[in-house]
Write an enzyme that holds these catalytic residues in place. Structure first.
Site, PDB file in Angstrom:
ATOM      1  N   SER A  56     134.289 -22.673  18.728  1.00 29.48           N
ATOM      2  CA  SER A  56     133.559 -21.529  18.192  1.00 29.48           C
ATOM      3  C   SER A  56     134.583 -20.553  17.649  1.00 29.48           C
ATOM      4  O   SER A  56     135.728 -20.530  18.094  1.00 29.48           O
ATOM      5  CB  SER A  56     132.732 -20.827  19.279  1.00 29.48           C
ATOM      6  OG  SER A  56     131.645 -21.620  19.663  1.00 29.48           O
ATOM      7  N   GLU A  63     134.129  -6.649   5.217  1.00 25.62           N
ATOM      8  CA  GLU A  63     132.808  -6.788   4.610  1.00 25.62           C
ATOM      9  C   GLU A  63     131.723  -7.170   5.624  1.00 25.62           C
ATOM     10  O   GLU A  63     130.562  -7.193   5.267  1.00 25.62           O
ATOM     11  CB  GLU A  63     132.835  -7.861   3.507  1.00 25.62           C
ATOM     12  CG  GLU A  63     133.788  -7.560   2.381  1.00 25.62           C
ATOM     13  CD  GLU A  63     135.239  -7.998   2.641  1.00 25.62           C
ATOM     14  OE1 GLU A  63     136.079  -7.760   1.764  1.00 25.62           O
ATOM     15  OE2 GLU A  63     135.526  -8.563   3.722  1.00 25.62           O
ATOM     16  N   SER A  64     132.042  -7.558   6.821  1.00 21.71           N
ATOM     17  CA  SER A  64     131.137  -7.882   7.934  1.00 21.71           C
ATOM     18  C   SER A  64     131.725  -8.988   8.802  1.00 21.71           C
ATOM     19  O   SER A  64     132.650  -8.748   9.535  1.00 21.71           O
ATOM     20  CB  SER A  64     129.705  -8.189   7.503  1.00 21.71           C
ATOM     21  OG  SER A  64     129.049  -6.990   7.153  1.00 21.71           O
ATOM     22  N   HIS A  69     129.950 -22.304  15.170  1.00 22.36           N
ATOM     23  CA  HIS A  69     129.949 -23.048  16.429  1.00 22.36           C
ATOM     24  C   HIS A  69     129.849 -24.521  16.045  1.00 22.36           C
ATOM     25  O   HIS A  69     129.128 -24.867  15.103  1.00 22.36           O
ATOM     26  CB  HIS A  69     128.771 -22.663  17.317  1.00 22.36           C
ATOM     27  CG  HIS A  69     128.697 -21.187  17.568  1.00 22.36           C
ATOM     28  ND1 HIS A  69     129.470 -20.551  18.503  1.00 22.36           N
ATOM     29  CD2 HIS A  69     127.969 -20.225  16.959  1.00 22.36           C
ATOM     30  CE1 HIS A  69     129.204 -19.260  18.489  1.00 22.36           C
ATOM     31  NE2 HIS A  69     128.303 -19.025  17.551  1.00 22.36           N
ATOM     32  N   CYS A  84     128.978  -7.606   2.788  1.00 20.20           N
ATOM     33  CA  CYS A  84     128.481  -6.552   1.911  1.00 20.20           C
ATOM     34  C   CYS A  84     129.443  -6.488   0.745  1.00 20.20           C
ATOM     35  O   CYS A  84     130.448  -7.187   0.719  1.00 20.20           O
ATOM     36  CB  CYS A  84     128.376  -5.224   2.651  1.00 20.20           C
ATOM     37  SG  CYS A  84     129.891  -4.706   3.464  1.00 20.20           S
TER      38      CYS A  84
END
Length: 130
Positions: A56, A63-64, A69, A84
């Site tokens: 994972s 930007e986020s 996983h 974004c």
């Protein structure tokens, strides 16, 4: 005027070669390259190795985020790319991952985030909303 603050790709990639997704050491460079290919700005990333196999990871982006996983025993990668800014960057990162991981099938959704915001929103002190 309607404003969309971000795009969120949520995907399940099936039929991925177990050798590519069994270890954090093998998949982390792929994810790091997806960030570069998407012209995204990495703040930090963390990867975890499961035993006996599977991984994972999450990359915090300016930007986020990008997260994944893996289930090598099923040839499965679940993936989240939320950005974004330039909406095409999420597509660039996603397409890179599809080209490298070569899933035999995919299921995905592409969501517009924050699409009820308009450009003349008045910022209110949250403490006044109680």
């Amino acid at each position: 005027m309607k404003v969309v603050v971000g795009v969120h790709i949520i995907a399940d990639l099936y039929g991925v070669d177990a050798g590519l997704i069994s270890s954090a050491d093998s998949i982390s460079p792929i994810m790091e390259n997806a960030i570069k290919e998407g012209n995204l700005t990495k703040i930090s990333s963390q990867y975890y190795q499961f035993r006996p196999m599977g991984a994972s990871g999450i990359a915090l982006l300016a930007e986020s985020h990008l997260s994944f996983h893996t289930w090598p025993e099923y040839g499965l990668v679940t993936l989240d790319i939320y950005t974004c800014g330039d909406r095409s960057n999420a597509d660039k990162a996603f397409n890179y991952l599809l080209n490298v991981l070569k899933p035999t099938s995919i299921e995905y959704k592409k969501l517009e985030r924050g699409n009820k915001v308009d450009d003349n929103v008045t910022i209110t002190d949250p403490s006044l909303m109680q």
